[in-house]
Write an enzyme that holds these catalytic residues in place. Structure first.
Site, PDB file in Angstrom:
ATOM      1  N   LYS A  34       0.851  -1.298  -0.030  1.00 17.49           N
ATOM      2  CA  LYS A  34       0.046   0.043   0.332  1.00 17.49           C
ATOM      3  C   LYS A  34       0.806   1.446  -0.042  1.00 17.49           C
ATOM      4  CE  LYS A  34      -4.018   1.702   1.997  1.00 17.49           C
ATOM      5  NZ  LYS A  34      -4.949   1.383   3.764  1.00 17.49           N
ATOM      6  N   SER A 109      -9.141   0.747   2.667  1.00 19.80           N
ATOM      7  CA  SER A 109      -8.751   2.095   1.867  1.00 19.80           C
ATOM      8  C   SER A 109      -7.152   1.284   0.607  1.00 19.80           C
ATOM      9  CB  SER A 109      -8.359   3.214   2.532  1.00 19.80           C
ATOM     10  OG  SER A 109      -7.277   2.246   3.915  1.00 19.80           O
ATOM     11  N   SER A 133      -9.813  -1.552   6.513  1.00 16.59           N
ATOM     12  CA  SER A 133      -8.990  -1.223   5.427  1.00 16.59           C
ATOM     13  C   SER A 133      -8.676  -2.522   4.611  1.00 16.59           C
ATOM     14  CB  SER A 133      -8.341   0.189   6.034  1.00 16.59           C
ATOM     15  OG  SER A 133      -9.162   1.674   5.415  1.00 16.59           O
TER      16      SER A 133
END
Length: 438
Positions: A34, A109, A133
């Protein structure tokens, strides 16, 4: 598909914010991370235009450990700006698209991380969870998503959303990767004091024998009929695996969402104060004006709408005169939620719910959601996150050809039981690949 043609893959799915040109073939495995985890050789933007151009000189601890274990980092995955979102539509660098249906969200996310885990063969992706997330995109993209206990994996090198909530974890199409790579990224790190006090990670000693279902979680919010149907079918699979299933009452869960957004936005507004246009990323401003004017104009220009909203919410919640009314009360609610979970973990190995209340929505449907509607979607994933508990989303069914997830939450430091059920579930349930075409 094989980890190749990254440019073509990214054109179709917008998985990465940045990626390598050539993949080394002599490495043991490939992984992605990420974009809120910093890595040498890659830009680190956390999905925000305000950090465009920032190239960190060091690796996050989790990335360093994966590289030392023989992994090759192929790219940094797209995400909601600073982790602010449920659908990965708040990125300044485009929206990652679901590999099962490119008109739908990957979840957020860590949307790009889940997409990479679903697309590439023999690949694992690092995600970060604050309020769900990792679990949310794992559910929407049909992969396994493991969020460890808060403090199990070092946060050093993470561009923070909420310091007391952020957790680095794993996403993969293969359940076996969780057992393989969780020990790699776990452990005490002198750079991160929140990782300093933790028991040793012991795998292979715990077998999940009993689970509890909170009635309130199934009544709270609008869980679709298809998700409920898959959840009920999952209960029968668990029973066939000789796992005891019992319904319980956890009324405290309804306070998770308001407590979470007070705590998370308060911490986020503090963390984002460092982005003033003078130290990281973008630094194009009028230096002839006073600092307050420079600071305000720069942040107004480069922060996205959701980041601005959460800064305002968090700043208000921790203002003098309001901290006791909001922030301190939210902290007490978190303590009550932790205590309630602990009470039930005296009898059960895990608490289970659906991961998300519906299948991945189409972008047209997301565009008409209010901010409040979007926040409410996380009511199943926020409770374990606000409590810092380890949790796992596994694929448990499909509706309209889209994946549905089942969420297991266990006691602090009890990742062993989650990995056990992941591997047993993988044998009992036929997980489908997305039909990836580039």
């Amino acid at each position: 598909m094989k980890v190749e043609n990254l440019e073509l893959v990214n054109e179709k799915y917008n998985v990465f914010s940045s990626f390598v040109g050539d993949v080394e073939t002599d490495t043991l495995f490939t992984f992605s991370a990420k974009d809120s985890l910093v890595a040498k050789g890659f830009e680190a933007t956390a999905g925000s235009m305000i950090l465009k151009g920032y190239r960190p000189p060091f690796d996050a601890t989790s990335i360093r450990k994966m590289r030392e274990a023989g992994g090759f980092l192929i790219g940094k995955t797209n995400m909601d700006e600073f982790g602010f979102g449920t659908f990965s539509v708040n990125s300044a660098f485009g929206i990652p698209k679901n590999p099962f249906d490119t008109e739908r969200s990957c979840g957020g996310s860590s949307g790009g991380s889940a997409c990479a885990a679903a697309i590439f063969d023999n690949h694992v992706s690092l995600g970060v969870s604050t309020g769900g997330s990792i679990a949310c995109p794992a559910s929407f993209c049909g992969v396994y998503g493991l969020t460890p206990s808060y403090g199990r994996v070092s946060r050093y090198g993470l561009i923070d959303y909420g310091n007391s909530l952020d957790k680095v974890g794993l996403l993969s199409f293969r359940a076996s990767d969780l057992r393989k790579y969780l020990p790699v990224i776990s452990g005490i790190d002198e750079h991160d004091p929140t990782s300093a006090v933790q028991p040793d990670l012991k795998l292979g000693q715990k077998v999940m024998k009993s689970v509890a279902i909170p009635r309130e979680a199934l009544m709270e919010g609008n869980i679709s009929k298809d998700v409920l149907k898959c959840f009920e079918e999952s209960i029968e699979i668990l029973k066939s695996m000789s796992i005891d299933v019992e319904y319980i009452s956890m009324p405290i869960l309804k306070y998770s969402i308001p407590a979470y957004y007070v705590i998370a936005t308060s911490e986020a507004s503090t963390n984002l104060a460092r982005y003033c246009g003078m130290r990281y990323g973008q630094q194009e401003g009028d230096l002839t004006v006073k600092f307050d004017d420079y600071f305000s104009s720069f942040r107004s220009r480069y922060f996205g709408m959701e980041a601005k909203r959460r800064i305002l919410l968090g700043t208000y919640a921790r203002m003098a005169g309001y901290a006791d009314k909001y922030y301190n009360k939210a902290v007490r609610v978190r303590e009550a939620i932790i205590a309630d979970y602990r009470k039930h973990f005296e009898r059960f190995d895990a608490v289970i719910t659906p991961t998300m209340p519906f299948i991945s929505p189409k972008f047209d449907d997301i565009s008409v959601m209010s901010a409040l509607d979007s926040y409410k979607v996380d009511f199943l994933t926020v409770p374990p996150n606000i409590a810092g508990l380890p949790h796992l989303s596994v694929p448990c069914g499909y509706s309209e050809k889209m994946p549905i997830g089942l969420l297991f939450t266990s006691a602090h430091w009890n990742e062993d039981a989650l990995i056990d059920i992941a591997e047993r579930w993988d044998l009992a349930f036929d997980v489908r690949h997305a039909d990836v075409i580039v």
